[in-house]
Design a protein around this motif. Sequence first.
Motif, PDB file in Angstrom:
ATOM      1  N   PRO A 128       0.816  -1.218   0.000  1.00  0.00           N
ATOM      2  CA  PRO A 128       0.000   0.000   0.000  1.00  0.00           C
ATOM      3  C   PRO A 128       0.852   1.271   0.000  1.00  0.00           C
ATOM      4  O   PRO A 128       0.488   2.260  -0.629  1.00  0.00           O
ATOM      5  CB  PRO A 128      -0.820  -0.116   1.295  1.00  0.00           C
ATOM      6  CG  PRO A 128      -0.892  -1.582   1.552  1.00  0.00           C
ATOM      7  CD  PRO A 128       0.418  -2.137   1.072  1.00  0.00           C
ATOM      8  N   ASP A 129       2.011   1.214   0.669  1.00  0.00           N
ATOM      9  CA  ASP A 129       2.900   2.382   0.697  1.00  0.00           C
ATOM     10  C   ASP A 129       3.353   2.761  -0.712  1.00  0.00           C
ATOM     11  O   ASP A 129       3.593   3.938  -0.998  1.00  0.00           O
ATOM     12  CB  ASP A 129       4.149   2.090   1.536  1.00  0.00           C
ATOM     13  CG  ASP A 129       3.828   1.603   2.924  1.00  0.00           C
ATOM     14  OD1 ASP A 129       3.021   0.667   3.060  1.00  0.00           O
ATOM     15  OD2 ASP A 129       4.400   2.147   3.867  1.00  0.00           O
ATOM     16  N   GLN A 130       3.484   1.773  -1.587  1.00  0.00           N
ATOM     17  CA  GLN A 130       3.912   2.050  -2.959  1.00  0.00           C
ATOM     18  C   GLN A 130       2.804   2.766  -3.732  1.00  0.00           C
ATOM     19  O   GLN A 130       3.077   3.658  -4.534  1.00  0.00           O
ATOM     20  CB  GLN A 130       4.322   0.759  -3.655  1.00  0.00           C
ATOM     21  CG  GLN A 130       5.595   0.160  -3.070  1.00  0.00           C
ATOM     22  CD  GLN A 130       5.880  -1.217  -3.616  1.00  0.00           C
ATOM     23  OE1 GLN A 130       5.122  -2.163  -3.375  1.00  0.00           O
ATOM     24  NE2 GLN A 130       6.967  -1.329  -4.359  1.00  0.00           N
ATOM     25  N   ILE A 131       1.566   2.387  -3.484  1.00  0.00           N
ATOM     26  CA  ILE A 131       0.428   3.073  -4.114  1.00  0.00           C
ATOM     27  C   ILE A 131       0.366   4.501  -3.595  1.00  0.00           C
ATOM     28  O   ILE A 131       0.203   5.454  -4.367  1.00  0.00           O
ATOM     29  CB  ILE A 131      -0.901   2.330  -3.831  1.00  0.00           C
ATOM     30  CG1 ILE A 131      -0.851   0.895  -4.326  1.00  0.00           C
ATOM     31  CG2 ILE A 131      -2.090   3.110  -4.406  1.00  0.00           C
ATOM     32  CD1 ILE A 131      -0.745   0.729  -5.820  1.00  0.00           C
ATOM     33  N   GLU A 132       0.501   4.661  -2.285  1.00  0.00           N
ATOM     34  CA  GLU A 132       0.497   5.990  -1.674  1.00  0.00           C
ATOM     35  C   GLU A 132       1.588   6.871  -2.285  1.00  0.00           C
ATOM     36  O   GLU A 132       1.339   8.027  -2.653  1.00  0.00           O
ATOM     37  CB  GLU A 132       0.721   5.858  -0.171  1.00  0.00           C
ATOM     38  CG  GLU A 132       0.919   7.180   0.549  1.00  0.00           C
ATOM     39  CD  GLU A 132       1.541   6.990   1.912  1.00  0.00           C
ATOM     40  OE1 GLU A 132       1.078   7.667   2.834  1.00  0.00           O
ATOM     41  OE2 GLU A 132       2.478   6.185   2.052  1.00  0.00           O
ATOM     42  N   ALA A 133       2.795   6.344  -2.424  1.00  0.00           N
ATOM     43  CA  ALA A 133       3.914   7.111  -2.992  1.00  0.00           C
ATOM     44  C   ALA A 133       3.639   7.493  -4.444  1.00  0.00           C
ATOM     45  O   ALA A 133       3.951   8.612  -4.868  1.00  0.00           O
ATOM     46  CB  ALA A 133       5.216   6.311  -2.888  1.00  0.00           C
ATOM     47  N   ALA A 134       3.057   6.583  -5.198  1.00  0.00           N
ATOM     48  CA  ALA A 134       2.739   6.874  -6.598  1.00  0.00           C
ATOM     49  C   ALA A 134       1.671   7.967  -6.695  1.00  0.00           C
ATOM     50  O   ALA A 134       1.765   8.864  -7.542  1.00  0.00           O
ATOM     51  CB  ALA A 134       2.282   5.605  -7.311  1.00  0.00           C
ATOM     52  N   LEU A 135       0.655   7.898  -5.829  1.00  0.00           N
ATOM     53  CA  LEU A 135      -0.378   8.932  -5.816  1.00  0.00           C
ATOM     54  C   LEU A 135       0.221  10.288  -5.456  1.00  0.00           C
ATOM     55  O   LEU A 135      -0.085  11.309  -6.085  1.00  0.00           O
ATOM     56  CB  LEU A 135      -1.493   8.568  -4.825  1.00  0.00           C
ATOM     57  CG  LEU A 135      -2.404   7.420  -5.241  1.00  0.00           C
ATOM     58  CD1 LEU A 135      -3.263   6.972  -4.071  1.00  0.00           C
ATOM     59  CD2 LEU A 135      -3.275   7.833  -6.425  1.00  0.00           C
ATOM     60  N   PHE A 136       1.085  10.307  -4.446  1.00  0.00           N
ATOM     61  CA  PHE A 136       1.729  11.542  -4.024  1.00  0.00           C
ATOM     62  C   PHE A 136       2.542  12.148  -5.172  1.00  0.00           C
ATOM     63  O   PHE A 136       2.420  13.342  -5.467  1.00  0.00           O
ATOM     64  CB  PHE A 136       2.624  11.279  -2.811  1.00  0.00           C
ATOM     65  CG  PHE A 136       3.350  12.504  -2.321  1.00  0.00           C
ATOM     66  CD1 PHE A 136       2.713  13.427  -1.508  1.00  0.00           C
ATOM     67  CD2 PHE A 136       4.671  12.730  -2.677  1.00  0.00           C
ATOM     68  CE1 PHE A 136       3.380  14.559  -1.061  1.00  0.00           C
ATOM     69  CE2 PHE A 136       5.348  13.855  -2.237  1.00  0.00           C
ATOM     70  CZ  PHE A 136       4.702  14.775  -1.424  1.00  0.00           C
ATOM     71  N   ALA A 137       3.351  11.332  -5.824  1.00  0.00           N
ATOM     72  CA  ALA A 137       4.187  11.812  -6.928  1.00  0.00           C
ATOM     73  C   ALA A 137       3.319  12.349  -8.066  1.00  0.00           C
ATOM     74  O   ALA A 137       3.620  13.401  -8.647  1.00  0.00           O
ATOM     75  CB  ALA A 137       5.098  10.693  -7.429  1.00  0.00           C
ATOM     76  N   HIS A 138       2.246  11.643  -8.380  1.00  0.00           N
ATOM     77  CA  HIS A 138       1.359  12.096  -9.450  1.00  0.00           C
ATOM     78  C   HIS A 138       0.682  13.409  -9.071  1.00  0.00           C
ATOM     79  O   HIS A 138       0.576  14.327  -9.900  1.00  0.00           O
ATOM     80  CB  HIS A 138       0.322  11.020  -9.764  1.00  0.00           C
ATOM     81  CG  HIS A 138      -0.569  11.380 -10.903  1.00  0.00           C
ATOM     82  ND1 HIS A 138      -0.096  11.626 -12.179  1.00  0.00           N
ATOM     83  CD2 HIS A 138      -1.909  11.558 -10.962  1.00  0.00           C
ATOM     84  CE1 HIS A 138      -1.109  11.941 -12.963  1.00  0.00           C
ATOM     85  NE2 HIS A 138      -2.225  11.915 -12.239  1.00  0.00           N
ATOM     86  N   GLY A 139       0.239  13.513  -7.836  1.00  0.00           N
ATOM     87  CA  GLY A 139      -0.387  14.761  -7.374  1.00  0.00           C
ATOM     88  C   GLY A 139       0.556  15.942  -7.452  1.00  0.00           C
ATOM     89  O   GLY A 139       0.158  17.045  -7.851  1.00  0.00           O
ATOM     90  N   LYS A 140       1.824  15.733  -7.097  1.00  0.00           N
ATOM     91  CA  LYS A 140       2.817  16.815  -7.209  1.00  0.00           C
ATOM     92  C   LYS A 140       3.019  17.219  -8.666  1.00  0.00           C
ATOM     93  O   LYS A 140       3.153  18.402  -8.974  1.00  0.00           O
ATOM     94  CB  LYS A 140       4.139  16.389  -6.576  1.00  0.00           C
ATOM     95  CG  LYS A 140       4.067  16.436  -5.054  1.00  0.00           C
ATOM     96  CD  LYS A 140       5.393  16.464  -4.397  1.00  0.00           C
ATOM     97  CE  LYS A 140       6.023  17.801  -4.467  1.00  0.00           C
ATOM     98  NZ  LYS A 140       6.319  18.448  -3.209  1.00  0.00           N
ATOM     99  N   GLN A 141       3.020  16.233  -9.567  1.00  0.00           N
ATOM    100  CA  GLN A 141       3.152  16.553 -10.994  1.00  0.00           C
ATOM    101  C   GLN A 141       1.971  17.367 -11.485  1.00  0.00           C
ATOM    102  O   GLN A 141       2.128  18.279 -12.296  1.00  0.00           O
ATOM    103  CB  GLN A 141       3.254  15.266 -11.818  1.00  0.00           C
ATOM    104  CG  GLN A 141       4.566  14.551 -11.698  1.00  0.00           C
ATOM    105  CD  GLN A 141       4.568  13.251 -12.470  1.00  0.00           C
ATOM    106  OE1 GLN A 141       3.518  12.710 -12.822  1.00  0.00           O
ATOM    107  NE2 GLN A 141       5.763  12.725 -12.717  1.00  0.00           N
ATOM    108  N   LEU A 142       0.783  17.045 -11.001  1.00  0.00           N
ATOM    109  CA  LEU A 142      -0.407  17.789 -11.407  1.00  0.00           C
ATOM    110  C   LEU A 142      -0.307  19.254 -10.991  1.00  0.00           C
ATOM    111  O   LEU A 142      -0.736  20.139 -11.729  1.00  0.00           O
ATOM    112  CB  LEU A 142      -1.663  17.159 -10.796  1.00  0.00           C
ATOM    113  CG  LEU A 142      -2.051  15.789 -11.329  1.00  0.00           C
ATOM    114  CD1 LEU A 142      -3.192  15.199 -10.501  1.00  0.00           C
ATOM    115  CD2 LEU A 142      -2.436  15.860 -12.791  1.00  0.00           C
ATOM    116  N   VAL A 143       0.269  19.505  -9.827  1.00  0.00           N
ATOM    117  CA  VAL A 143       0.408  20.889  -9.336  1.00  0.00           C
ATOM    118  C   VAL A 143       1.454  21.641 -10.159  1.00  0.00           C
ATOM    119  O   VAL A 143       1.287  22.823 -10.433  1.00  0.00           O
ATOM    120  CB  VAL A 143       0.797  20.886  -7.838  1.00  0.00           C
ATOM    121  CG1 VAL A 143       1.191  22.274  -7.369  1.00  0.00           C
ATOM    122  CG2 VAL A 143      -0.358  20.361  -7.008  1.00  0.00           C
TER     123      VAL A 143
END
Length: 74
Positions: free
Chosen positions: A55-70
């Motif tokens: 689950p931590d890997q999914i969380e990290a991927a979501l975080f990275a994608h969210g930062k890219q969106l910003v």
Amino acid sequence: PTGAWRPLILDRFVALALRAAGTGDKWPTSGWKTPCYGRYLSLVHEHARREGVLPDQIEAALFAHGKQLVRRPR
């Protein structure tokens, strides 16, 4: 069972990525209540189980994608 789940970080970057993923839920970027966090845990843990990752890997991927969106120019 939820009691066995590890806690995960839900922040504005993760929420932005969840919105972009079209999960069918509205993800506020702040002020998360317990039911919203529970949906997030369920979603991430289920996705991790299906993909065979932590689950931590999914969380990290979501975080990275969210930062890219910003960072993307509008």
